[in-house]
Design a protein around this motif. Structure first.
Motif, PDB file in Angstrom:
ATOM      1  N   GLN A   1     -23.375   2.023 -67.710  1.00 44.17           N
ATOM      2  CA  GLN A   1     -22.554   3.068 -67.804  1.00 44.17           C
ATOM      3  C   GLN A   1     -23.283   4.249 -66.965  1.00 44.17           C
ATOM      4  O   GLN A   1     -22.772   5.379 -66.462  1.00 44.17           O
ATOM      5  CB  GLN A   1     -22.761   3.322 -69.378  1.00 44.17           C
ATOM      6  CG  GLN A   1     -22.071   4.188 -69.734  1.00 44.17           C
ATOM      7  CD  GLN A   1     -22.086   5.459 -71.043  1.00 44.17           C
ATOM      8  OE1 GLN A   1     -22.324   3.806 -71.683  1.00 44.17           O
ATOM      9  NE2 GLN A   1     -22.036   6.081 -71.891  1.00 44.17           N
ATOM     10  N   ASN A   2     -24.088   4.051 -66.351  1.00 48.19           N
ATOM     11  CA  ASN A   2     -24.813   4.830 -66.005  1.00 48.19           C
ATOM     12  C   ASN A   2     -24.716   4.913 -64.484  1.00 48.19           C
ATOM     13  O   ASN A   2     -24.913   6.236 -63.670  1.00 48.19           O
ATOM     14  CB  ASN A   2     -26.796   4.897 -66.214  1.00 48.19           C
ATOM     15  CG  ASN A   2     -26.757   5.159 -66.948  1.00 48.19           C
ATOM     16  OD1 ASN A   2     -26.746   6.125 -68.059  1.00 48.19           O
ATOM     17  ND2 ASN A   2     -28.648   4.985 -67.976  1.00 48.19           N
ATOM     18  N   HIS A   3     -24.677   3.761 -64.170  1.00 49.06           N
ATOM     19  CA  HIS A   3     -24.133   3.666 -62.539  1.00 49.06           C
ATOM     20  C   HIS A   3     -22.677   4.163 -61.782  1.00 49.06           C
ATOM     21  O   HIS A   3     -22.387   5.033 -61.370  1.00 49.06           O
ATOM     22  CB  HIS A   3     -24.555   2.326 -62.178  1.00 49.06           C
ATOM     23  CG  HIS A   3     -23.594   1.712 -60.761  1.00 49.06           C
ATOM     24  ND1 HIS A   3     -23.972   1.860 -59.715  1.00 49.06           N
ATOM     25  CD2 HIS A   3     -22.187   1.086 -60.628  1.00 49.06           C
ATOM     26  CE1 HIS A   3     -23.271   1.918 -58.657  1.00 49.06           C
ATOM     27  NE2 HIS A   3     -22.389   1.096 -59.196  1.00 49.06           N
ATOM     28  N   LEU A   4     -21.868   4.465 -63.293  1.00 46.93           N
ATOM     29  CA  LEU A   4     -20.406   4.456 -63.270  1.00 46.93           C
ATOM     30  C   LEU A   4     -20.612   5.995 -63.488  1.00 46.93           C
ATOM     31  O   LEU A   4     -19.690   6.400 -62.191  1.00 46.93           O
ATOM     32  CB  LEU A   4     -19.674   4.282 -64.805  1.00 46.93           C
ATOM     33  CG  LEU A   4     -19.090   2.970 -64.617  1.00 46.93           C
ATOM     34  CD1 LEU A   4     -18.664   1.720 -65.771  1.00 46.93           C
ATOM     35  CD2 LEU A   4     -18.285   2.411 -63.400  1.00 46.93           C
ATOM     36  N   GLN A   5     -21.056   6.640 -64.202  1.00 44.31           N
ATOM     37  CA  GLN A   5     -20.780   8.503 -64.318  1.00 44.31           C
ATOM     38  C   GLN A   5     -22.117   8.835 -62.963  1.00 44.31           C
ATOM     39  O   GLN A   5     -20.942   9.693 -62.367  1.00 44.31           O
ATOM     40  CB  GLN A   5     -22.097   8.528 -65.505  1.00 44.31           C
ATOM     41  CG  GLN A   5     -21.605   8.326 -66.671  1.00 44.31           C
ATOM     42  CD  GLN A   5     -23.123   8.669 -67.740  1.00 44.31           C
ATOM     43  OE1 GLN A   5     -23.580   8.320 -67.681  1.00 44.31           O
ATOM     44  NE2 GLN A   5     -22.314   9.075 -68.993  1.00 44.31           N
ATOM     45  N   ARG A   6     -22.499   7.957 -62.160  1.00 43.61           N
ATOM     46  CA  ARG A   6     -22.770   8.734 -60.982  1.00 43.61           C
ATOM     47  C   ARG A   6     -22.357   7.949 -60.560  1.00 43.61           C
ATOM     48  O   ARG A   6     -21.388   9.178 -59.225  1.00 43.61           O
ATOM     49  CB  ARG A   6     -24.070   7.754 -60.680  1.00 43.61           C
ATOM     50  CG  ARG A   6     -25.432   8.346 -61.814  1.00 43.61           C
ATOM     51  CD  ARG A   6     -26.873   7.907 -60.607  1.00 43.61           C
ATOM     52  NE  ARG A   6     -27.430   7.031 -60.564  1.00 43.61           N
ATOM     53  CZ  ARG A   6     -27.108   5.340 -61.489  1.00 43.61           C
ATOM     54  NH1 ARG A   6     -27.467   6.210 -62.440  1.00 43.61           N
ATOM     55  NH2 ARG A   6     -26.962   4.460 -60.828  1.00 43.61           N
ATOM     56  N   THR A   7     -21.270   7.442 -60.258  1.00 47.17           N
ATOM     57  CA  THR A   7     -20.230   6.934 -58.554  1.00 47.17           C
ATOM     58  C   THR A   7     -19.096   7.531 -59.510  1.00 47.17           C
ATOM     59  O   THR A   7     -19.069   8.282 -58.183  1.00 47.17           O
ATOM     60  CB  THR A   7     -20.845   5.298 -59.331  1.00 47.17           C
ATOM     61  OG1 THR A   7     -21.401   4.715 -59.228  1.00 47.17           O
ATOM     62  CG2 THR A   7     -19.298   4.666 -57.608  1.00 47.17           C
ATOM     63  N   ILE A   8     -18.798   7.928 -60.385  1.00 44.26           N
ATOM     64  CA  ILE A   8     -17.947   8.771 -60.411  1.00 44.26           C
ATOM     65  C   ILE A   8     -17.540  10.269 -59.866  1.00 44.26           C
ATOM     66  O   ILE A   8     -17.158  10.906 -58.941  1.00 44.26           O
ATOM     67  CB  ILE A   8     -16.998   9.164 -61.948  1.00 44.26           C
ATOM     68  CG1 ILE A   8     -16.220   7.504 -62.407  1.00 44.26           C
ATOM     69  CG2 ILE A   8     -16.060   9.891 -62.161  1.00 44.26           C
ATOM     70  CD1 ILE A   8     -16.267   7.395 -63.459  1.00 44.26           C
ATOM     71  N   HIS A   9     -19.095  11.089 -60.041  1.00 44.59           N
ATOM     72  CA  HIS A   9     -19.090  12.046 -59.549  1.00 44.59           C
ATOM     73  C   HIS A   9     -19.371  11.936 -58.127  1.00 44.59           C
ATOM     74  O   HIS A   9     -19.278  13.540 -57.929  1.00 44.59           O
ATOM     75  CB  HIS A   9     -20.845  12.476 -60.416  1.00 44.59           C
ATOM     76  CG  HIS A   9     -20.538  12.417 -62.069  1.00 44.59           C
ATOM     77  ND1 HIS A   9     -20.068  13.824 -62.519  1.00 44.59           N
ATOM     78  CD2 HIS A   9     -21.580  12.365 -62.713  1.00 44.59           C
ATOM     79  CE1 HIS A   9     -19.923  13.845 -63.410  1.00 44.59           C
ATOM     80  NE2 HIS A   9     -20.838  12.612 -63.905  1.00 44.59           N
ATOM     81  N   GLY A  10     -19.765  11.135 -57.658  1.00 44.20           N
ATOM     82  CA  GLY A  10     -19.525  11.179 -55.810  1.00 44.20           C
ATOM     83  C   GLY A  10     -18.433  10.646 -55.123  1.00 44.20           C
ATOM     84  O   GLY A  10     -18.536  10.464 -54.209  1.00 44.20           O
TER      85      GLY A  10
ATOM     86  N   SER B   1     -16.358  15.413 -62.966  1.00 41.17           N
ATOM     87  CA  SER B   1     -17.585  14.911 -64.379  1.00 41.17           C
ATOM     88  C   SER B   1     -16.571  14.282 -65.313  1.00 41.17           C
ATOM     89  O   SER B   1     -15.496  14.549 -65.787  1.00 41.17           O
ATOM     90  CB  SER B   1     -18.409  15.790 -64.529  1.00 41.17           C
ATOM     91  OG  SER B   1     -17.887  16.521 -65.263  1.00 41.17           O
ATOM     92  N   CYS B   2     -16.962  13.053 -66.098  1.00 44.16           N
ATOM     93  CA  CYS B   2     -16.539  12.335 -67.269  1.00 44.16           C
ATOM     94  C   CYS B   2     -17.526  12.052 -67.605  1.00 44.16           C
ATOM     95  O   CYS B   2     -18.198  11.846 -67.960  1.00 44.16           O
ATOM     96  CB  CYS B   2     -16.162  10.970 -66.261  1.00 44.16           C
ATOM     97  SG  CYS B   2     -14.430  10.969 -65.041  1.00 44.16           S
ATOM     98  N   SER B   3     -16.813  12.217 -69.182  1.00 43.08           N
ATOM     99  CA  SER B   3     -16.988  11.654 -70.769  1.00 43.08           C
ATOM    100  C   SER B   3     -16.745  10.590 -71.040  1.00 43.08           C
ATOM    101  O   SER B   3     -16.006  10.306 -70.680  1.00 43.08           O
ATOM    102  CB  SER B   3     -16.872  12.650 -71.879  1.00 43.08           C
ATOM    103  OG  SER B   3     -17.626  14.130 -71.695  1.00 43.08           O
TER     104      SER B   3
END
Length: 195
Positions: free
Chosen positions: A124-133, A143-145
């Motif tokens: 989940q943390n990796h997905l959040q960081r990857t989506i931001h970039g 950004s995504c929730s």
């Protein structure tokens, strides 16, 4: 001989049309990932497989933050491009280990079989960081929730699990909004103090 060639061509053509019809019934037209109907049909089979392997299914509901605002300010072409890029990013991270679907407008659903809860938190943390970039237009901040639920621990039915994930996603969204508001207020106070 010409009759055989004609039947072979017709068979090939009908096969192609059948493949296209299957693709169109399973995939979202904009993002080319699975659609809601496919996931609803596939979920009982995923449950059976998870039960046999003594695995859990992690269901992630992901919502693009402020998507209406992006569409209103920048237009639907940019909005569509963002949805495609988010879908590609989710698919590339999940690979073949799970399922990625467009659940609705700006919402995506991931179903990932796993036995390790800490691994899911890292994902989940990796997905959040990857989506931001992932957005190639750097003038747009995306950004995504995220919200999640676990089968069978938190529910047996897909809609129950999605409801749990949805509540968690909105809690995450609210927390993110409060953090953003606090940062903005701090910046305003710092600027006022400099004057």
């Amino acid at each position: 001989m010409s009759t055989i060639i004609l039947f072979a061509f017709l068979g090939w053509r009908l096969g192609k049309r059948y493949d296209m019809a299957v693709h169109d019934s399973e995939k979202d037209a904009l993002t080319d990932i699975y659609n809601r109907r496919y996931i609803m049909d596939a979920f009982p089979g995923l449950q059976n497989t998870a039960d046999k392997r003594l695995e859990k299914l992690y269901i992630f509901l992901i919502d693009v933050d402020n998507f209406k605002s992006i569409n209103d300010r920048l237009g639907h072409n940019i909005g569509d491009r963002i949805l495609r890029q988010v879908a590609r990013t989710l698919s590339s991270v999940v690979h073949r280990s799970g399922y990625v679907a467009r659940w609705g407008g700006d919402e995506f659903l991931l179903i990932i079989p796993c036995t390790d809860e800490s691994g899911m938190k890292l994902l989940q943390n990796h997905l959040q960081r990857t989506i931001h970039g992932c957005i190639d237009d750097k003038t747009v901040q995306v950004s995504c929730s995220f919200g999640h639920a676990v089968y069978p621990d938190e529910g047996e039915h897909l809609y129950d699990l999605i409801s749990i994930a949805d509540c968690r996603m909105y809690h995450h969204k609210k927390k993110l909004r409060h953090t953003t508001e606090r940062i903005t207020q701090t910046l305003i106070q710092l600027q006022s103090a400099k004057r």
